[in-house]
Design an enzyme around this catalytic site. Structure first.
Site, PDB file in Angstrom:
ATOM      1  N   ASP A 100       0.819  -1.215   0.000  1.00 35.16           N
ATOM      2  CA  ASP A 100       0.000   0.000   0.000  1.00 35.16           C
ATOM      3  C   ASP A 100       0.852   1.265   0.000  1.00 35.16           C
ATOM      4  O   ASP A 100       0.691   2.140  -0.861  1.00 35.16           O
ATOM      5  CB  ASP A 100      -0.952  -0.003   1.202  1.00 35.16           C
ATOM      6  CG  ASP A 100      -1.995  -1.103   1.117  1.00 35.16           C
ATOM      7  OD1 ASP A 100      -2.409  -1.435  -0.008  1.00 35.16           O
ATOM      8  OD2 ASP A 100      -2.391  -1.633   2.171  1.00 35.16           O
ATOM      9  N   CYS A 145      -1.191   4.440  18.594  1.00 34.12           N
ATOM     10  CA  CYS A 145      -0.039   4.895  17.819  1.00 34.12           C
ATOM     11  C   CYS A 145      -0.416   6.058  16.906  1.00 34.12           C
ATOM     12  O   CYS A 145       0.295   7.062  16.836  1.00 34.12           O
ATOM     13  CB  CYS A 145       0.517   3.735  17.004  1.00 34.12           C
ATOM     14  SG  CYS A 145       2.038   4.111  16.115  1.00 34.12           S
ATOM     15  N   CYS A 204       1.895  -5.107  15.431  1.00 31.62           N
ATOM     16  CA  CYS A 204       3.265  -5.082  14.903  1.00 31.62           C
ATOM     17  C   CYS A 204       4.312  -5.541  15.895  1.00 31.62           C
ATOM     18  O   CYS A 204       5.347  -6.078  15.502  1.00 31.62           O
ATOM     19  CB  CYS A 204       3.595  -3.693  14.368  1.00 31.62           C
ATOM     20  SG  CYS A 204       3.744  -2.403  15.627  1.00 31.62           S
TER      21      CYS A 204
END
Length: 374
Positions: free
Chosen positions: A16, A111, A209
């Site tokens: 992306d 985040c 992540c």
């Protein structure tokens, strides 16, 4: 408001953000590639059973290599920025704390709200760029009638990421480009292939992540052990909605609202976690029908399409990533400490409204705003 022609592209090493860079370069922008290094994937490996980093997983060294390779292919300067210290303080520590207090956090939203967009814009300005571009599936536009920047859902609803972006400010929206908002994921992969990007077929990452295999319980154990801390004793009772004690549990951090497996009790019919009380350490369980909630509250709301919630209004409300927004009435109220909150009442009760998650309010495609479920 006028901007220069330089844009900093947030490059994660995925298809992306790489496609965004290729598209903007073709459109004639002067680009800078930026990757925020947020977490050392080997930091907790082997501690308390934590696995070794998986090659190619989100935010790994492989992703940094892929991002750098794309930047070289496109002929744009590329910088890797170390934000590990702030990521730990603004995302990892709050993530752990929320679970220890019986809530279910969203690290991606934490985040976005507290680190990623602030730091990307800061670094962009340091490198001479007025704006940033990301690979999020979302749209934004300025509405002169309201004098506000509007965040909108993308063309590909299956990839909609606006639920994670409810905390963006007007300043951040005004300086961010979302080039993928009008495309579907298959179309993005086709564009990547057209630009001969080697990672056009790279799989999407589906996990948090910094947590291998999504095993947050093991991560919390390993992280606190590394910090010389231990999980606070939050053992307590498992009770029914009538108050009957069904058993005991080892700690509230092991549960989330809607959970069915791993409750440690047996019953003729399936049981689900209905409520977690961090004060008494009681975990209430019940049937699937008892999991439905009609009214709840959200705190720390951020308003996007409106300046503030000054009165009752109708909205479609989304309470988790894969939840289809449901019609509700939203009105301003005051919390126990006097701070502003939003009270949401669904037309039809919704399943598993979970403290710590976000409630995002929509007017069809537009994001009105959002807040954290209490």
């Amino acid at each position: 408001m006028s901007f220069n022609n330089t844009v900093a592209v947030a490059m994660s090493g995925g298809v992306d953000s790489s496609t965004v860079a290729a598209m903007l370069r073709e459109e004639g922008y002067d680009l800078i590639g930026l990757t925020l290094q947020l977490w050392n994937q080997r930091r907790l490996a082997g501690k308390d059973g934590m696995p070794e980093p998986v090659q190619g997983r989100c935010c790994s060294i492989d992703d940094v290599y892929d991002a750098r390779r794309v930047a070289e292919t496109l002929g744009i300067p590329y910088y890797l920025v170390n934000e590990q210290e702030r990521f730990e303080s603004d995302v990892v520590r709050p993530f752990v704390s929320e679970y220890l207090h019986g809530r279910t956090p969203i690290p991606c939203s934490l985040c976005n709200n507290h680190l990623k967009f602030d730091q990307l814009l800061l670094r962009a300005r340091q490198f001479g760029a007025d704006r940033i571009a990301t690979g999020h599936y979302a749209r934004n536009e300025y509405d002169p009638a309201r004098g506000r920047w509007i965040l909108k859902r993308p063309a590909d609803r299956s990839k909609d990421q606006t639920w994670f972006l409810f905390g963006l400010t007007q300043e951040q929206l005004s300086r961010t480009l979302f080039p993928l908002g009008g495309y579907t994921k298959p179309e993005v992969r086709e564009i990547a292939a057209t630009h001969k990007l080697a990672l056009a077929a790279k799989p999407d990452s589906q996990e948090i992540c910094f947590i291998p295999n999504g095993d947050y319980k093991r991560f919390i154990d390993a992280y606190l052990d590394e910090q010389g801390e231990s999980i606070p004793d939050s053992a307590g009772e498992l009770v029914s909605t009538t108050g009957e004690v069904l058993g005991r549990h080892a700690g509230i951090h092991n549960f989330t609202v809607g959970q069915r497996k791993g409750l440690g009790v047996t019953a003729p019919n399936p049981l689900y976690v209905l409520q977690i009380d961090p004060a008494s350490h009681r975990v209430t369980v019940g049937s699937d029908t008892e999991l439905a909630t009609e009214t709840f509250r959200a705190r720390d709301c951020n308003w996007i399409s409106i300046a503030d919630l000054t009165g009752e209004r109708r909205a479609q409300v989304k309470i988790r990533h894969r939840h289809e927004p449901a019609w509700a009435t939203v009105r301003p109220v005051r919390g126990a400490d006097g701070t502003a909150e939003a009270e949401i009442t669904f037309d039809e009760p919704q399943r598993a409204v979970t403290p710590g998650q976000s409630a995002v309010f929509y007017d069809e495609d537009e994001v009105i705003g959002g807040g954290w479920i209490v």
